[in-house]
Every structure is written in structure tokens, then in C-alpha cells.
Write a protein that holds these residues in place. Sequence first.
Motif, PDB file in Angstrom:
ATOM      1  N   ARG A 155       0.822  -1.221   0.000  1.00 52.01           N
ATOM      2  CA  ARG A 155       0.000   0.000   0.000  1.00 52.01           C
ATOM      3  C   ARG A 155       0.858   1.273   0.000  1.00 52.01           C
ATOM      4  NH1 ARG A 155      -4.858   0.492   4.144  1.00 52.01           N
ATOM      5  NH2 ARG A 155      -3.271   0.069   5.743  1.00 52.01           N
ATOM      6  N   ARG A 156       0.498   2.212  -0.845  1.00 52.35           N
ATOM      7  CA  ARG A 156       1.120   3.541  -0.862  1.00 52.35           C
ATOM      8  C   ARG A 156      -0.017   4.559  -0.905  1.00 52.35           C
ATOM      9  NH1 ARG A 156       4.301   0.270  -0.127  1.00 52.35           N
ATOM     10  NH2 ARG A 156       6.362  -0.076  -1.044  1.00 52.35           N
ATOM     11  N   ILE A 157       0.144   5.652  -0.177  1.00 53.78           N
ATOM     12  CA  ILE A 157      -0.951   6.617  -0.058  1.00 53.78           C
ATOM     13  C   ILE A 157      -0.485   8.008  -0.469  1.00 53.78           C
ATOM     14  CG2 ILE A 157      -2.506   7.742   1.627  1.00 53.78           C
ATOM     15  CD1 ILE A 157      -2.513   5.028   3.080  1.00 53.78           C
ATOM     16  N   CYS A 158      -1.376   8.717  -1.151  1.00 51.67           N
ATOM     17  CA  CYS A 158      -1.072  10.106  -1.502  1.00 51.67           C
ATOM     18  C   CYS A 158      -1.416  10.980  -0.300  1.00 51.67           C
ATOM     19  CB  CYS A 158      -1.898  10.543  -2.713  1.00 51.67           C
ATOM     20  SG  CYS A 158      -1.706  12.317  -3.008  1.00 51.67           S
ATOM     21  N   PRO A 159      -0.422  11.684   0.266  1.00 53.52           N
ATOM     22  CA  PRO A 159      -0.721  12.507   1.444  1.00 53.52           C
ATOM     23  C   PRO A 159      -1.609  13.701   1.111  1.00 53.52           C
ATOM     24  CG  PRO A 159       1.566  12.809   0.752  1.00 53.52           C
ATOM     25  CD  PRO A 159       0.986  11.740  -0.134  1.00 53.52           C
ATOM     26  N   THR A 160      -1.711  14.065  -0.170  1.00 58.60           N
ATOM     27  CA  THR A 160      -2.540  15.221  -0.538  1.00 58.60           C
ATOM     28  C   THR A 160      -3.999  14.822  -0.694  1.00 58.60           C
ATOM     29  OG1 THR A 160      -0.648  16.179  -1.662  1.00 58.60           O
ATOM     30  CG2 THR A 160      -2.813  17.099  -2.213  1.00 58.60           C
ATOM     31  N   CYS A 161      -4.276  13.858  -1.603  1.00 57.92           N
ATOM     32  CA  CYS A 161      -5.691  13.551  -1.879  1.00 57.92           C
ATOM     33  C   CYS A 161      -6.140  12.285  -1.171  1.00 57.92           C
ATOM     34  CB  CYS A 161      -5.949  13.431  -3.382  1.00 57.92           C
ATOM     35  SG  CYS A 161      -5.203  11.962  -4.129  1.00 57.92           S
ATOM     36  N   SER A 164      -5.413   5.768  -2.429  1.00 59.17           N
ATOM     37  CA  SER A 164      -4.584   4.641  -2.038  1.00 59.17           C
ATOM     38  C   SER A 164      -4.202   3.837  -3.276  1.00 59.17           C
ATOM     39  CB  SER A 164      -5.420   3.808  -1.066  1.00 59.17           C
ATOM     40  OG  SER A 164      -4.692   2.737  -0.600  1.00 59.17           O
ATOM     41  N   TYR A 165      -2.926   3.443  -3.369  1.00 56.30           N
ATOM     42  CA  TYR A 165      -2.438   2.610  -4.478  1.00 56.30           C
ATOM     43  C   TYR A 165      -1.890   1.323  -3.898  1.00 56.30           C
ATOM     44  CZ  TYR A 165      -2.539   6.991  -7.096  1.00 56.30           C
ATOM     45  OH  TYR A 165      -2.943   8.158  -7.684  1.00 56.30           O
ATOM     46  N   HIS A 170      -2.353  -2.324  -7.985  1.00 62.93           N
ATOM     47  CA  HIS A 170      -2.928  -1.092  -8.550  1.00 62.93           C
ATOM     48  C   HIS A 170      -1.875   0.009  -8.439  1.00 62.93           C
ATOM     49  CE1 HIS A 170      -5.429   2.353  -9.133  1.00 62.93           C
ATOM     50  NE2 HIS A 170      -5.573   2.644  -7.863  1.00 62.93           N
ATOM     51  N   PRO A 171      -0.753  -0.158  -9.250  1.00 64.36           N
ATOM     52  CA  PRO A 171       0.334   0.825  -9.131  1.00 64.36           C
ATOM     53  C   PRO A 171      -0.029   2.138  -9.825  1.00 64.36           C
ATOM     54  CG  PRO A 171       0.859  -0.819 -10.808  1.00 64.36           C
ATOM     55  CD  PRO A 171      -0.478  -1.202 -10.234  1.00 64.36           C
ATOM     56  N   PRO A 172       0.602   3.232  -9.406  1.00 64.29           N
ATOM     57  CA  PRO A 172       0.384   4.488 -10.135  1.00 64.29           C
ATOM     58  C   PRO A 172       1.067   4.397 -11.502  1.00 64.29           C
ATOM     59  CG  PRO A 172       2.099   4.742  -8.483  1.00 64.29           C
ATOM     60  CD  PRO A 172       1.571   3.350  -8.318  1.00 64.29           C
ATOM     61  N   ALA A 173       0.658   5.262 -12.443  1.00 70.09           N
ATOM     62  CA  ALA A 173       1.239   5.220 -13.795  1.00 70.09           C
ATOM     63  C   ALA A 173       2.749   5.479 -13.724  1.00 70.09           C
ATOM     64  CB  ALA A 173       0.546   6.252 -14.671  1.00 70.09           C
ATOM     65  N   SER A 174       3.137   6.405 -12.859  1.00 62.05           N
ATOM     66  CA  SER A 174       4.554   6.716 -12.718  1.00 62.05           C
ATOM     67  C   SER A 174       4.964   6.316 -11.293  1.00 62.05           C
ATOM     68  CB  SER A 174       4.718   8.224 -12.946  1.00 62.05           C
ATOM     69  OG  SER A 174       6.018   8.597 -12.684  1.00 62.05           O
ATOM     70  N   GLU A 175       6.022   5.482 -11.196  1.00 54.53           N
ATOM     71  CA  GLU A 175       6.344   4.873  -9.894  1.00 54.53           C
ATOM     72  C   GLU A 175       6.476   5.922  -8.775  1.00 54.53           C
ATOM     73  OE1 GLU A 175       9.625   2.105 -10.071  1.00 54.53           O
ATOM     74  OE2 GLU A 175       9.847   2.241  -7.887  1.00 54.53           O
ATOM     75  N   GLY A 182       0.209  14.426  -8.642  1.00 51.50           N
ATOM     76  CA  GLY A 182       1.667  14.466  -8.771  1.00 51.50           C
ATOM     77  C   GLY A 182       2.442  14.444  -7.465  1.00 51.50           C
ATOM     78  N   THR A 183       1.749  14.245  -6.338  1.00 51.83           N
ATOM     79  CA  THR A 183       2.443  14.210  -5.038  1.00 51.83           C
ATOM     80  C   THR A 183       3.224  12.894  -4.903  1.00 51.83           C
ATOM     81  OG1 THR A 183       0.549  15.396  -4.116  1.00 51.83           O
ATOM     82  CG2 THR A 183       2.065  14.424  -2.534  1.00 51.83           C
ATOM     83  N   VAL A 184       4.365  12.963  -4.199  1.00 50.64           N
ATOM     84  CA  VAL A 184       5.131  11.740  -3.935  1.00 50.64           C
ATOM     85  C   VAL A 184       4.349  10.880  -2.944  1.00 50.64           C
ATOM     86  CG1 VAL A 184       7.279  10.827  -2.965  1.00 50.64           C
ATOM     87  CG2 VAL A 184       7.313  12.913  -4.364  1.00 50.64           C
TER      88      VAL A 184
END
Length: 246
Positions: A155-161, A164-165, A170-175, A182-184
Motif C-alpha cells: 500500500r502507498r498513499i497520496c498525502p494530498t488527496c 490509495s495505491y 494497482h500501481p500508479p502510472a509513474s512509480e 503528482g504528489t510523492v
Amino acid sequence: MTEPSADTKPALAGIDFLPGPVLLLGAPGVGKGTQAQALVRLFGMPQISTGDILRKNIADKTDLGLRAKSLMDQGLFVDDETVNGMVAARLNQPGIERGFILDGYPRTLVQAGFIDALLDLHREAGTGGSALHLPLVAISIRVDEDELLRRITGRRICPTCKRSYNIYAHPPASEGICDFDGTVLEQRADDTGETFRERMVEYTAKTAYVIEHYRNKGCFAEVEGARSVNEVTRSISEALKRLRSS
Ligand code: AMP
């Protein structure tokens, strides 16, 4: 915590009922947060995530956050009194007229007793808007433990929006980068294999009984969570509709 935007409307055809108070139950990694966000968009009601409230306190370095952090990092529960107080405070705020989704709460029988009694009080007092008059509906999401481990560690999470990926499923388009803003992406401190095992111990010792509590009370449905997000959302919505019309 995710609030519905002003223009949030039920987006599924056939959603013509008040969802009322909804509990999303299940082991760590079953997808409670993801499903809660989908239900927020569908039903136009807020998500109340005790985990998110605690993480916000940690980020803001409040006293509560400082106390909670080491427990959460070890996969242990925060004490019932603290968590009950957080939920009671949130339910005193506006925005819950159509209902609300509690995600990750209750996790112990003490918490279940607390929310049951609190909603009984609201009902008897006739306060808090129409949704609080409906009985609680509990939805339990079920997923095998091997799959949960993969979900948690990937699991990876966008701290802005807060999207959850999953680096496997369900990977993001860009690692490592959120597709939407566009947030890390970040990994939660407790999303490691070791902490997952501790969280499962807590879950089995405490939360599994909460699921039985609501199963025995009725107003309960179990859905299979090892399917696509949309399929699980559809099953939950159908279960809600069935339970609200019975
Ligand atoms: P979650 O985001 O729901 O997976 O919660 C992350 C962590 O926050 C949990 O492992 C607990 O340490 C803590 N936590 C969240 N909700 C509760 C709760 N209802 N009772 C006790 N601890 C909680």
C-alpha cells in the motif's frame, strides 16, 4: 477524514434511501478506507476514520498524537476512552444528516457498547438529524490473510488527496507518484510485515468479537473483499439497500 463535497450526490442509480449510520468492519488491509471513500462519493455522507484522526494528531504533534504514535507503530490499539471521545466529538458536529461511515471503529467490544449506547441516546433524545434515528448497519469485509499481507506491504498513499495505491495490484502510472496530483506517495509507518502481524493479533483478540456482536444483533452483512474495488462497492451498496428496506 473525507467529507463529501458540496455537490456530492448519490451516483448509483437506485440509491434512493438514507444510508444512516454505517460501520465498516474487517481486518487491517481489507479495504475499509478505500470502500469508505467510494461510499462517500456514492451516498454523499462523511467518512469518520479513527485511524485518520489519529494520524492527523500525530502530524500536528498534539499530546494525543504523541501518545498514540508509539502504540500505532507497534500495531497496538489506542485506548478505548480516547477513541470513543474522538468519535463522540465528531458526531456532535454537523454534516451527518444523511448518515456517516465509521471506518476502523469500533474495534473492541467496549467501543461497540459505547457507540450502540451513544446512538440509542441520540435516538431517544430525537437530536442530531434524521440519519441518527436509523439503526446502525454493520458491513464486514472479508479477505484471506495472505492477500492482506500483500495489500498492506504494497500500500502507498497520496498525502494530498488520500488516494490509495498498491505497488502490486494497482500501481500508479509513474512509480511513486500520485496519478491525480503528482504528489510523492508515502507508505504508512505501520504498513510493514512485522507490524501487520501485531495488528492481526489485536484484530483476532479483540475486533473479531465485534463482528460477532453485530452479526448477532442483525442489521449485518458480510461481503467478499477479494474482488475489484467497484465490485465490492456494489455489493456493499446492495447490502445497505437490502438492510435499510427490511
Ligand atoms: P487504521 O487506519 O484504521 O488501520 O488504524 C491505524 C491504527 O490506529 C491502528 O492499528 C490502531 O493503532 C489505531 N486505531 C485506529 N482506530 C482505532 C480504534 N477504533 N481503536 C483503537 N485503536 C485504533
